[in-house]
Design an enzyme around this catalytic site. Sequence first.
Site, PDB file in Angstrom:
ATOM      1  N   ARG A   1       0.688  -0.862   0.107  1.00 29.39           N
ATOM      2  CA  ARG A   1      -0.298  -0.583   0.305  1.00 29.39           C
ATOM      3  C   ARG A   1       1.403   1.393  -0.137  1.00 29.39           C
ATOM      4  O   ARG A   1      -0.106   2.305  -0.692  1.00 29.39           O
ATOM      5  CB  ARG A   1      -0.635  -0.342   1.390  1.00 29.39           C
TER       6      ARG A   1
ATOM      7  N   ILE B   1      -9.827   4.168  -4.701  1.00 29.79           N
ATOM      8  CA  ILE B   1     -10.807   2.948  -4.578  1.00 29.79           C
ATOM      9  C   ILE B   1      -9.882   1.771  -4.852  1.00 29.79           C
ATOM     10  O   ILE B   1      -9.339   0.949  -4.876  1.00 29.79           O
ATOM     11  CB  ILE B   1     -11.382   3.198  -6.140  1.00 29.79           C
ATOM     12  N   PHE B   2      -9.109   1.974  -5.547  1.00 30.17           N
ATOM     13  CA  PHE B   2      -7.624   1.542  -5.646  1.00 30.17           C
ATOM     14  C   PHE B   2      -7.148   0.970  -4.171  1.00 30.17           C
ATOM     15  O   PHE B   2      -6.738   1.250  -3.556  1.00 30.17           O
ATOM     16  CB  PHE B   2      -6.052   1.702  -6.081  1.00 30.17           C
ATOM     17  N   GLU B   3      -6.939  -0.312  -4.457  1.00 26.88           N
ATOM     18  CA  GLU B   3      -5.836  -0.961  -2.719  1.00 26.88           C
ATOM     19  C   GLU B   3      -6.741  -0.888  -1.814  1.00 26.88           C
ATOM     20  O   GLU B   3      -6.001  -0.309  -0.697  1.00 26.88           O
ATOM     21  CB  GLU B   3      -4.454  -0.758  -2.752  1.00 26.88           C
ATOM     22  N   GLY B   4      -8.046  -1.457  -2.258  1.00 28.33           N
ATOM     23  CA  GLY B   4      -9.229  -0.823  -0.854  1.00 28.33           C
ATOM     24  C   GLY B   4      -9.374   0.635  -1.028  1.00 28.33           C
ATOM     25  O   GLY B   4      -8.605   1.258  -0.672  1.00 28.33           O
TER      26      GLY B   4
END
Length: 634
Positions: free
Chosen positions: A287, A416-419
């Site tokens: 992340r 939105i990406f990666e959670g």
Amino acid sequence: MTTTQRKPAHVSEKQARQVAEAARESEWRKPSFGKELFLGRFRLDLIDPWPAAEPRPDADEFLARLDAYVRSEVDGARIEREARIPDEVFQGLARLGAFGMKIDKEYGGLGLSNLHYCKALTLVGSANPSIGALLSAHQSIGVPQPLKTFGTAEQKKQFLPRLAAGEVSAFLLTEPDVGSDPARLGTVAEPVEGGYRLNGVKLWATNGTVATLLVVMARVPEKGVTAFVVEADTPGITVERRNEFLGLRGLENSVTRFHDVFVPEENVIGGLGKGLKIALTTLNTGRLSLPAMCVGAGKWSLNVAREWSAERVQWGRPVGQHEAVAKKLAFIAATTYAMESMLDLCCLIADDDRNDIRIEAALVKLYASEMAWQVGDELIQIRGGRGFEKADSLAARGERPAEAEQMLRDLRINRIFEGSTEIMHLLIAREAVDAHLSVAGDIIDPDAGLGRKARAGARAGAFYARWLPTLAVGRGQAPTAYGEFGPLAAHLRYVERTSRKLARSTFYAMSRWQGKLERKQGFLGRIVDVGAELFAMSAVCVRAHAQRQDRPEGLELADLFCRQARIRAEALFAGLWDNTDSLDVKAAKRLLDGRYAFLEEGIVTSPSELPWVAVPVAGEATVQDVRRRIPPSA
């Protein structure tokens, strides 16, 4: 025998939570600044003194070569116009070793630290964010990271040298009807002689159109979700289309179909049923790549805002001297300093491997994605009509082509990406209350018997008898505490006091709502957002203090940021108990039932003959493969 993809099964809310709970890391083997902060324990000693980066002349030399390359050879405007990264950029990055930044040297990679890796992503992302996304998806969540942590020696020898040399990898988890709820995964890996037969369709696979190696998550019957390394050229794999998005126009993102795809049993990563745990563990440090690009956007925005606001004159003065614009400039500068401080701190403590950073990494991802979006929005407001105008249009009129509108479009996906922000709030909240659930969880668990509840009651009594008194008073109430931090001491005293207030608020909410707390997502989101502000304040204060000799101006930015953050934190505290959350939920239910449909009258709506979610038809592909093959670097 042909096996087809199963439709995502109906999974109850309870079952979905159980799957997610089983996948998370349940133990805390190392200390965590973030975990302690949510418990009302301000463990400044875990981040102060500011961790020292290991000297890496080789990494510094790589960053210098990468800087020279992206400045001279990467045409970000061309990528935006053509909606693709040219082959020669793939090849140039491969020659530099950029595809092996996170791969150990023994496998042909550069073996960069998290700090140097994120500096590289900040740099390339400022040239064009699609390049940052390419390299990040390849290394942070693609094949290299899962193999580094969970792969066998044979898997590492077989795959990592290829990836370090410039082959691209992708991570395939999401499906058309499965997003943040992997309990409903429909892709199946059926055991056959010597391996598994994969059937299913994966959506939104970043790098999926150009990757030669894939990490694929599939459900093995009776075993659970499992991670596989899959050769992208294996018969039965079809890249059905390349998806197009609001921003990141150069992103190579696919819909990929698997039909009777054979995968050797030796390509299982980490063991059967370990797929979700591998995915979550990979994301703990993976992340960090996303906020690296948010930092780059903040720095770019600051540069444009500063130069424009000094030159543009309105009402007899540069616009930056008008208070309405000055406030925006101050926000951009202070927030960029904070995002970089949080990211650098997370990278450094991840590199020294002394602390558990799962909460800190999640906090910086959440915070940077939200704040960078605000920074981009403020830049467009400062630029006015020129902020809304495309770069090519500006250049056609003889003006500097500052791509502010493109940056805002490119930034939007980071929430939105990666959670998504909403999922990140829930994930962080779950970790923040882990200490409470570990001692008192059975008390509120409806499936726990009387014996378990009794034992939990005894554990909880002992824990809270020790913990609750620590929340009453602390070092932050002493007027001279943290005096060594000079002008920033008052801010650290605030963090200490507020962390205890945050813990008291969480405890009160648990006592009030008990098992229903998990549904109070508005409350939990505010709790997490307060924690993020406190973490950011801590990071800027420690950084500014450590660098006060070389960068005395950092003290000014740290003070400015902390004053802004305190106002936001106090507003969040007020919102814990004074809000419209319950009313909003009731209104939403009525809205979903159609009560307010009259508000939609008088407009042209989108076509209704197509479904909102298209469930893929099982079987062979019926469209042409659109895979893009990148010629190898010379």
